[in-house]
Scaffold this motif. Structure first.
Motif, short mmCIF file in Angstrom:
data_model
loop_
_atom_site.label_atom_id
_atom_site.label_comp_id
_atom_site.label_asym_id
_atom_site.label_seq_id
_atom_site.Cartn_x
_atom_site.Cartn_y
_atom_site.Cartn_z
N GLU A 22 0.83 -1.21 0.00
CA GLU A 22 0.00 0.00 0.00
C GLU A 22 0.86 1.26 0.00
O GLU A 22 0.52 2.25 -0.64
CB GLU A 22 -0.95 0.00 1.21
N ALA A 23 1.98 1.21 0.68
CA ALA A 23 2.89 2.36 0.71
C ALA A 23 3.49 2.60 -0.67
O ALA A 23 3.61 3.75 -1.12
CB ALA A 23 3.99 2.15 1.74
N PHE A 24 3.84 1.52 -1.39
CA PHE A 24 4.37 1.68 -2.74
C PHE A 24 3.30 2.21 -3.70
O PHE A 24 3.58 3.03 -4.57
CB PHE A 24 4.96 0.38 -3.26
N GLU A 25 2.08 1.74 -3.53
CA GLU A 25 0.98 2.27 -4.34
C GLU A 25 0.77 3.75 -4.06
O GLU A 25 0.57 4.55 -4.98
CB GLU A 25 -0.31 1.49 -4.06
N TYR A 26 0.83 4.11 -2.80
CA TYR A 26 0.71 5.52 -2.42
C TYR A 26 1.84 6.34 -3.04
O TYR A 26 1.61 7.41 -3.61
CB TYR A 26 0.74 5.65 -0.90
N LEU A 27 3.05 5.82 -2.95
CA LEU A 27 4.22 6.51 -3.51
C LEU A 27 4.02 6.72 -5.01
O LEU A 27 4.22 7.82 -5.52
CB LEU A 27 5.49 5.70 -3.25
N LYS A 59 13.72 0.24 -9.46
CA LYS A 59 14.94 0.55 -8.72
C LYS A 59 14.62 1.11 -7.34
O LYS A 59 15.29 0.79 -6.36
CB LYS A 59 15.80 1.55 -9.50
N ILE A 60 13.60 1.95 -7.26
CA ILE A 60 13.19 2.52 -5.97
C ILE A 60 12.77 1.38 -5.03
O ILE A 60 13.18 1.34 -3.88
CB ILE A 60 12.06 3.55 -6.16
N TRP A 61 11.95 0.47 -5.54
CA TRP A 61 11.48 -0.65 -4.74
C TRP A 61 12.64 -1.52 -4.26
O TRP A 61 12.72 -1.90 -3.09
CB TRP A 61 10.49 -1.47 -5.57
N LYS A 62 13.59 -1.81 -5.17
CA LYS A 62 14.71 -2.69 -4.81
C LYS A 62 15.72 -2.00 -3.89
O LYS A 62 16.38 -2.68 -3.10
CB LYS A 62 15.44 -3.16 -6.07
N ASN A 63 15.85 -0.68 -4.00
CA ASN A 63 16.92 0.03 -3.29
C ASN A 63 16.44 0.94 -2.17
O ASN A 63 17.23 1.73 -1.65
CB ASN A 63 17.76 0.83 -4.28
N ILE A 64 15.18 0.85 -1.78
CA ILE A 64 14.66 1.75 -0.75
C ILE A 64 15.44 1.58 0.57
O ILE A 64 15.57 2.53 1.33
CB ILE A 64 13.14 1.54 -0.52
#
Length: 189
Positions: A22-27, A59-64
């Motif tokens: 949900e946080a990634f969807e929000y982002l 990349k954001i998802w993998k490197n957060i």
């Protein structure tokens, strides 16, 4: 869909680092329009921009986990990820589109060409830049090696834009002096 309509930056970062969907969807919902605009300005093609956008969020998802709040805001970090992904795409496309075919150059075309023999100690540009004053060295590194604009450097380092430009100009003058010595090293065949 998310049950919460807004997050503080700290909450969002914490949820992102714990891989909360949900946080990634929000982002994505809240930041993708701004990132897409920046990407499109760089790649200048809507299809490529959409691909780069997908790559950037991957990349954001993998490197957060590597995000450090002490170095800047979350938006600044994801903006840099997106911007760098777009620049990488341009570099890749330029490299694959501009492959030189050296076998198509005849020997006759090479006669009279100038041959540059650099001094081995000066081949590494970074080592030459290291000789500059620290306040000039960091600016050259950010602008020419990392691809930041003068405005971004000014904002990130909290230095007036005019100061950034004048320090870069002085650094380039010093570098020209280093390379003017090498002009004598050009040999004409």
């Amino acid at each position: 869909m998310s049950t919460k309509s807004t997050y503080t930056e700290q909450e969002l970062i914490s949820l992102l680092k714990s891989n909360n969907r949900e946080a990634f969807e929000y982002l994505y919902d809240h930041y993708s329009p701004a990132l897409y605009g920046i990407i499109l300005k760089i790649v200048k093609d809507e299809d490529s921009a959409a691909d780069v956008m997908q790559d950037a969020f991957l990349k954001i998802w993998k490197n957060i986990g590597s995000y450090n709040a002490e170095k800047g805001t979350l938006f600044t970090w994801i903006l840099n990820v997106a911007r760098n992904t777009a620049i990488d795409r341009l570099r890749y496309e330029f490299k694959t589109d501009k492959i030189l075919h050296l076998d198509s150059v005849s020997d006759g075309q090479l006669i009279g060409a100038s041959i540059f023999n650099p001094i081995p100690a000066t081949i590494d540009l970074r080592s030459i830049v290291e000789r500059l004053l620290p306040e000039r060295k960091i600016l050259i590194d950010l602008v020419y090696f990392q691809g930041y604009t003068h405005e971004e450097v000014s904002q990130n380092l909290s230095i007036p834009l005019g100061t950034v430009k004048s320090r870069i100009r002085k650094a380039l003058q010093e570098l020209r002096e280093v390379f003017s010595v090498q002009q004598n090293e050009v040999i004409f065949a």
